[in-house]
Design an enzyme around this catalytic site. Structure first.
Site, PDB file in Angstrom:
ATOM      1  N   ASN A   1      43.385 -44.718 -26.992  1.00  0.00           N
ATOM      2  CA  ASN A   1      42.113 -44.038 -27.233  1.00  0.00           C
ATOM      3  C   ASN A   1      41.177 -44.967 -28.006  1.00  0.00           C
ATOM      4  O   ASN A   1      41.539 -46.095 -28.319  1.00  0.00           O
ATOM      5  CB  ASN A   1      42.353 -42.715 -27.979  1.00  0.00           C
ATOM      6  CG  ASN A   1      43.111 -42.958 -29.268  1.00  0.00           C
ATOM      7  OD1 ASN A   1      42.642 -43.654 -30.151  1.00  0.00           O
ATOM      8  ND2 ASN A   1      44.322 -42.404 -29.362  1.00  0.00           N
TER       9      ASN A   1
ATOM     10  N   ASP B   1      54.602 -34.525 -32.674  1.00  0.00           N
ATOM     11  CA  ASP B   1      53.458 -34.286 -33.564  1.00  0.00           C
ATOM     12  C   ASP B   1      53.935 -34.563 -34.990  1.00  0.00           C
ATOM     13  O   ASP B   1      54.662 -33.768 -35.587  1.00  0.00           O
ATOM     14  CB  ASP B   1      52.950 -32.855 -33.405  1.00  0.00           C
ATOM     15  CG  ASP B   1      51.639 -32.645 -34.174  1.00  0.00           C
ATOM     16  OD1 ASP B   1      51.494 -33.215 -35.284  1.00  0.00           O
ATOM     17  OD2 ASP B   1      50.764 -31.924 -33.674  1.00  0.00           O
ATOM     18  N   ILE B   2      53.534 -35.710 -35.501  1.00  0.00           N
ATOM     19  CA  ILE B   2      54.065 -36.185 -36.787  1.00  0.00           C
ATOM     20  C   ILE B   2      53.666 -35.251 -37.928  1.00  0.00           C
ATOM     21  O   ILE B   2      54.488 -34.847 -38.752  1.00  0.00           O
ATOM     22  CB  ILE B   2      53.536 -37.619 -37.079  1.00  0.00           C
ATOM     23  CG1 ILE B   2      53.827 -38.536 -35.886  1.00  0.00           C
ATOM     24  CG2 ILE B   2      54.141 -38.177 -38.356  1.00  0.00           C
ATOM     25  CD1 ILE B   2      53.064 -39.851 -35.901  1.00  0.00           C
TER      26      ILE B   2
ATOM     27  N   PHE C   1      43.486 -34.927 -39.733  1.00  0.00           N
ATOM     28  CA  PHE C   1      42.143 -34.907 -39.150  1.00  0.00           C
ATOM     29  C   PHE C   1      42.133 -34.030 -37.902  1.00  0.00           C
ATOM     30  O   PHE C   1      43.181 -33.821 -37.276  1.00  0.00           O
ATOM     31  CB  PHE C   1      41.707 -36.328 -38.768  1.00  0.00           C
ATOM     32  CG  PHE C   1      41.152 -37.108 -39.936  1.00  0.00           C
ATOM     33  CD1 PHE C   1      41.983 -37.526 -40.965  1.00  0.00           C
ATOM     34  CD2 PHE C   1      39.800 -37.410 -40.005  1.00  0.00           C
ATOM     35  CE1 PHE C   1      41.480 -38.235 -42.047  1.00  0.00           C
ATOM     36  CE2 PHE C   1      39.286 -38.120 -41.079  1.00  0.00           C
ATOM     37  CZ  PHE C   1      40.120 -38.531 -42.094  1.00  0.00           C
TER      38      PHE C   1
HETATM   39  O1  C5P Z   1      46.447 -31.867 -32.637  1.00  0.00           O
HETATM   40  P1  C5P Z   1      45.603 -33.023 -32.945  1.00  0.00           P
HETATM   41  O2  C5P Z   1      46.022 -34.294 -32.263  1.00  0.00           O
HETATM   42  O3  C5P Z   1      44.137 -32.818 -32.793  1.00  0.00           O
HETATM   43  O4  C5P Z   1      45.829 -33.199 -34.534  1.00  0.00           O
HETATM   44  C1  C5P Z   1      45.194 -34.169 -35.261  1.00  0.00           C
HETATM   45  C2  C5P Z   1      45.957 -34.462 -36.531  1.00  0.00           C
HETATM   46  O5  C5P Z   1      47.355 -34.483 -36.292  1.00  0.00           O
HETATM   47  C3  C5P Z   1      45.621 -35.855 -37.036  1.00  0.00           C
HETATM   48  O6  C5P Z   1      45.761 -35.870 -38.436  1.00  0.00           O
HETATM   49  C4  C5P Z   1      46.687 -36.717 -36.366  1.00  0.00           C
HETATM   50  O7  C5P Z   1      46.910 -37.909 -37.106  1.00  0.00           O
HETATM   51  C5  C5P Z   1      47.884 -35.801 -36.370  1.00  0.00           C
HETATM   52  N1  C5P Z   1      48.768 -35.995 -35.216  1.00  0.00           N
HETATM   53  C6  C5P Z   1      50.079 -36.328 -35.413  1.00  0.00           C
HETATM   54  N2  C5P Z   1      50.909 -36.507 -34.336  1.00  0.00           N
HETATM   55  C7  C5P Z   1      50.458 -36.314 -33.079  1.00  0.00           C
HETATM   56  C8  C5P Z   1      49.127 -35.943 -32.864  1.00  0.00           C
HETATM   57  C9  C5P Z   1      48.304 -35.786 -33.952  1.00  0.00           C
HETATM   58  O8  C5P Z   1      50.484 -36.497 -36.556  1.00  0.00           O
HETATM   59  N3  C5P Z   1      51.272 -36.500 -32.071  1.00  0.00           N
END
Ligand code: C5P
Length: 440
Positions: A221, A327-328, A350
Site C-alpha cells: 500500500n 490482526d496484530i 490508527f
Molecule cells: O482494521 P484496520 O486495518 O483498519 O485497523 C487499523 C489498525 O489496526 C492500525 O493501527 C493497524 O496498524 C492495525 N492493524 C494490525 N494488523 C492488521 C491490520 C491492521 O495491527 N492486520
C-alpha cells in the site's frame, strides 16, 4: 506590549530580502507573550535596521563577537560570555529567514560570528525557515545541508510558494509571520513537555508491509512510514526508550531509536508480539496489509500462469487467491483483556478511512480493545506520504463503559499530531497504577 514569561525565543535573522519582515515577526512573538532576543548576521544588517529590531524586541541586538572598532563586541556580558550565557535563557532558537549561506554554515558547524557560535553552544529546539530563490533551495548542496540539520533534530519550516522578490514563481518565500510564530510556539510546548516519557518504553510499528506474490512481485500500500517515524522521534525527544518496528516505507527512521526492519505482516506480527510485553505503550501506526497471496511462488510466475486459475475466473481474467493476515492490534488487545496485567499499559492504533473516520475509529476502538484510535482520512494525495494530516482522536473513557471521547484535531503536521497522541499516552501512563498498586 504586555511583559510576559511564556519563554524566550532567540531569533536569528540572516541576510536576504525576507529579513525586512523580522520586526513584524518579533512583534507577533511578543504579542503572544514571548521574550525575544534577536541575533543579526552582517548581511542581514543590509536588509533590516538593528535599531528597529532592538526597539520592537526591547533588547539590544547581538551582532558581533568582537569589538570591530565600534566600542565593544556583543559577546562581553557582565560576568561571562554572552554567546554562552544566552544558552541558559533560550527556550527556542528560530532562524528566520535562513539564507542558503547561513544554512550551510550551520550544517558545517562553523563558528565565525555570533549566530553560528551561539548555534553550537545552545541546546534548545532549533527551527529553520529557509527563504531564497527556488533554484537555490532546490540545489543539492542546500538540500543536503537542510537534511543534515534535520537529521540532527532541527525542524525545517516549509517555505511558502508564490512570487519571490527575484521575480520567480515557486517555493522559497519566507512563510507568513503567523506560521513562523505557530512553529515557535509548538516547539516551545514540546520542549517544556520534553521529559514526560522519561523511563518509559514505547514500541511503534510503522510503514507498509509487503506480501510476496513471487520473488519479484508483492502486494502493498501507499504508506510511507512518516507518521510512525514522527511518533518515534517525538517519543525519543520526550525521554522514552523507543523501538520502531518498521516496514519497507520510503522515510528513513529517526536516529536514537532501535529499529527492527520487517517485510511481511507476519514478520511484523512476530516482532511486535515478542516486544509488546516489555513495552509501556504500543502505537500501531503501520498500514498492515490485510491480505496476502495464499502461496508465494518460489520462482517468478509467468504471466500466463495467473490465467484460468481455480476460482471461476472469467476468460482472460487473472486470479490471485488471497488469505487474511493476522490482526496484530486485535490480537494484543484481546490478550491484554484476557490476561489483566499483560502487555502495554497503553495500546493505540490508527484507522485510515476514505470516508468520515470517526464512526469507524469508534468501532475499531471496541473491536480491537485498545485505548486510543487515531482516525484519519486517506486517499489520492492525502495523508499517505504527506507531511500534513487531519485526524480525530478517539479515546477510551473509564472502565465504567461510558462513551469514548472524540477529539477532532486541526490540520497539522504529523509531528504535531505525534505530540498530541503522545500527550494521551503520557497522561494515561501517569494515571495507571504502578506494579506496586500506587498511581505514579
Ligand atoms: O482494521 P484496520 O486495518 O483498519 O485497523 C487499523 C489498525 O489496526 C492500525 O493501527 C493497524 O496498524 C492495525 N492493524 C494490525 N494488523 C492488521 C491490520 C491492521 O495491527 N492486520
Amino acid at each position: 506590549m504586555t511583559p510576559s514569561d511564556r519563554g524566550k525565543v532567540v531569533l536569528g535573522v540572516t541576510g536576504c530580502i525576507g529579513a525586512y519582515k523580522a520586526p513584524d515577526l518579533v512583534r507577533e512573538l511578543r504579542r503572544r507573550g514571548f521574550r525575544v532576543q534577536v541575533i543579526l548576521t552582517r548581511a542581514a544588517r543590509e536588509f533590516v535596521s538593528p535599531l528597529a529590531l532592538a526597539t520592537v524586541s526591547g533588547e539590544p541586538v547581538l551582532e558581533r563577537l568582537f569589538d570591530d572598532g565600534s566600542g565593544r563586541g556583543d559577546d562581553d556580558a557582565a560576568g561571562g560570555v554572552r554567546h554562552i550565557s544566552l544558552t541558559d535563557e533560550t527556550d527556542v532558537f528560530l532562524v528566520a529567514p535562513a539564507t542558503a549561506h547561513a544554512i550551510a554554515r550551520l550544517a558545517l558547524g562553523l563558528a565565525d560570528d555570533f549566530l553560528t557560535t551561539f548555534h553550537l553552544a545552545q541546546r534548545a529546539p532549533l527551527l529553520i525557515a529557509p527563504a531564497m530563490n527556488t533554484n537555490m533551495l532546490r540545489h543539492p548542496a542546500t538540500r543536503a545541508n537542510l537534511e543534515t540539520l534535520a537529521a540532527r533534530g532541527a525542524e525545517v519550516i516549509a517555505p511558502g510558494v508564490g512570487e519571490l522578490a527575484c521575480g520567480w514563481l515557486g517555493p522559497g518565500r519566507l512563510p507568513d509571520i503567523g506560521v513562523l510564530a505557530d512553529a515557535a510556539e509548538a516547539a516551545l510546548r514540546r520542549g517544556r513537555a520534553q521529559s514526560d516519557l522519561e523511563g518509559r518504553r514505547v514500541l511503534v510499528a510503522a510503514g507498509p508491509t509487503r506480501e510476496p506474490i513471487d520473488p519479484v512481485r508483492y502486494l502493498s500500500n501507499h504508506s510511507s512510514g512518516r507518521m510512525g517515524a514522527a511518533l518515534a522521534a517525538v517519543a525519543r525527544d520526550r525521554g522514552a526508550a523507543v523501538t520502531l518496528v518498521l516496514g519497507p516505507g520510503s522515510v528513513p527512521p529517526p536516529g536514537g531509536v532501535r529499529v527492527i526492519p520487517v517485510g511481511t505482516a507476519r514478520e511484523m506480527r512476530d516482532a511486535v508480539v515478542r516486544r509488546a510485553p516489555g513495552a509501556d505503550a504500543l502505537v500501531m501506526a503501520a498500514a498492515v496489509a490485510d491480505f496476502r497471496p495464499e502461496r508465494a511462488a518460489g520462482e517468478k510466475l509467468k504471466t500466463g500462469s495467473f490465467r484460468g486459475a481455480p476460482g471461476g475466473a472469467a476468460a482472460g481474467a487473472s486470479v490471485l487467491r488471497l488469505v487474511g493476515n493476522p490482526d496484530i492490534l486485535a490480537e494484543l488487545g484481546g490478550r491484554r483483556a484476557a490476561e489483566p496485567g499483560w502487555g502495554p499499559v497503553v495500546l493505540a492504533g490508527f484507522a485510515a478511512e476514505t470516508t468520515d473516520p470517526a464512526p469507524e475509529a469508534i468501532r475499531k476502538l471496541e473491536r480491537k480493545r485498545c485505548d486510543l484510535i487515531v482516525g484519519n482520512r486517506v486517499g489520492p494525495g492525502r495523508v499517505f506520504g504527506e507531511d500534513r494530516t487531519e485526524a480525530v482522536l478517539v479515546e477510551r473513557a473509564g472502565a465504567d463503559g461510558s462513551a469514548p471521547t472524540v477529539t477532532p484535531r486541526p490540520p497539522e503536521t504529523k509531528r504535531d499530531l505525534a505530540d498530541a497522541i503522545l500527550d494521551v499516552v503520557a497522561r494515561r501512563l501517569a494515571a495507571a497504577p504502578d506494579p506496586g498498586g500506587n498511581a505514579s
